[in-house]
Design a protein around this motif. Structure first.
Motif, PDB file in Angstrom:
ATOM      1  N   PHE A   6      27.565  24.330  -4.815  1.00 60.53           N
ATOM      2  CA  PHE A   6      26.851  23.130  -4.362  1.00 60.53           C
ATOM      3  C   PHE A   6      26.707  23.096  -2.838  1.00 60.53           C
ATOM      4  N   PHE A   7      27.064  24.187  -2.186  1.00 69.25           N
ATOM      5  CA  PHE A   7      27.047  24.213  -0.724  1.00 69.25           C
ATOM      6  C   PHE A   7      25.620  24.107  -0.199  1.00 69.25           C
ATOM      7  N   CYS A   8      25.435  23.135   0.662  1.00 71.01           N
ATOM      8  CA  CYS A   8      24.120  22.906   1.262  1.00 71.01           C
ATOM      9  C   CYS A   8      24.250  22.713   2.778  1.00 71.01           C
ATOM     10  N   GLY A   9      25.213  23.415   3.365  1.00 73.45           N
ATOM     11  CA  GLY A   9      25.424  23.328   4.806  1.00 73.45           C
ATOM     12  C   GLY A   9      26.533  22.377   5.197  1.00 73.45           C
ATOM     13  N   ASN A  10      26.994  21.557   4.265  1.00 74.04           N
ATOM     14  CA  ASN A  10      28.031  20.583   4.566  1.00 74.04           C
ATOM     15  C   ASN A  10      29.116  20.690   3.491  1.00 74.04           C
ATOM     16  N   PRO A  11      30.298  21.203   3.884  1.00 71.73           N
ATOM     17  CA  PRO A  11      31.361  21.374   2.888  1.00 71.73           C
ATOM     18  C   PRO A  11      31.774  20.072   2.201  1.00 71.73           C
ATOM     19  N   ALA A  12      31.746  18.958   2.915  1.00 66.18           N
ATOM     20  CA  ALA A  12      32.133  17.681   2.306  1.00 66.18           C
ATOM     21  C   ALA A  12      31.138  17.286   1.216  1.00 66.18           C
TER      22      ALA A  12
END
Length: 110
Positions: free
Chosen positions: A46-52
């Motif tokens: 689900f990584f989209c540039g923001n780990p949170a």
């Protein structure tokens, strides 16, 4: 009660046909549940540039995945119970017993 033996045969066959249908659906749910059980995704999926965000999306996916697996397990159990109830009803009908409250407890439980 049916008028003749042929009517009785048709009615009993209908009970059995319905029971088989629900049994097949229970088997299908069990098979699908086995497939769903293997559809886990880790948070990097689900990584989209923001780990949170990836972690949050992963948690949401896991919740929905768990719900779907639970619903499939419940459906399998319910479908099996429907098939069993239909067969009990068929047997009771074949015996020619009058349906009483005790018979319904035997079919559906207390």
């Amino acid at each position: 009660m049916p008028e003749n033996k042929e009517d009785l045969r048709v009615m009993l066959g209908a009970f059995e046909g319905e029971a088989q249908k629900w049994e097949e659906l229970a088997d299908l749910m069990a098979s699908l549940r086995g497939t769903v059980d293997g559809l886990w995704l880790n948070w990097p999926a689900f990584f989209c540039g923001n780990p949170a965000s990836a972690m949050s999306l992963s948690e949401s996916y896991n919740e929905i995945h768990g719900l779907v697996a639970t619903l499939m397990t419940d459906a399998e159990a319910e479908f099996t119970q429907l098939a069993e109830a239909l067969r009990i009803a068929r047997d009771l009908y074949q015996e020619g017993e009058d349906m009483t409250a005790a018979d319904f407890v035997r079919i559906y439980g207390e």
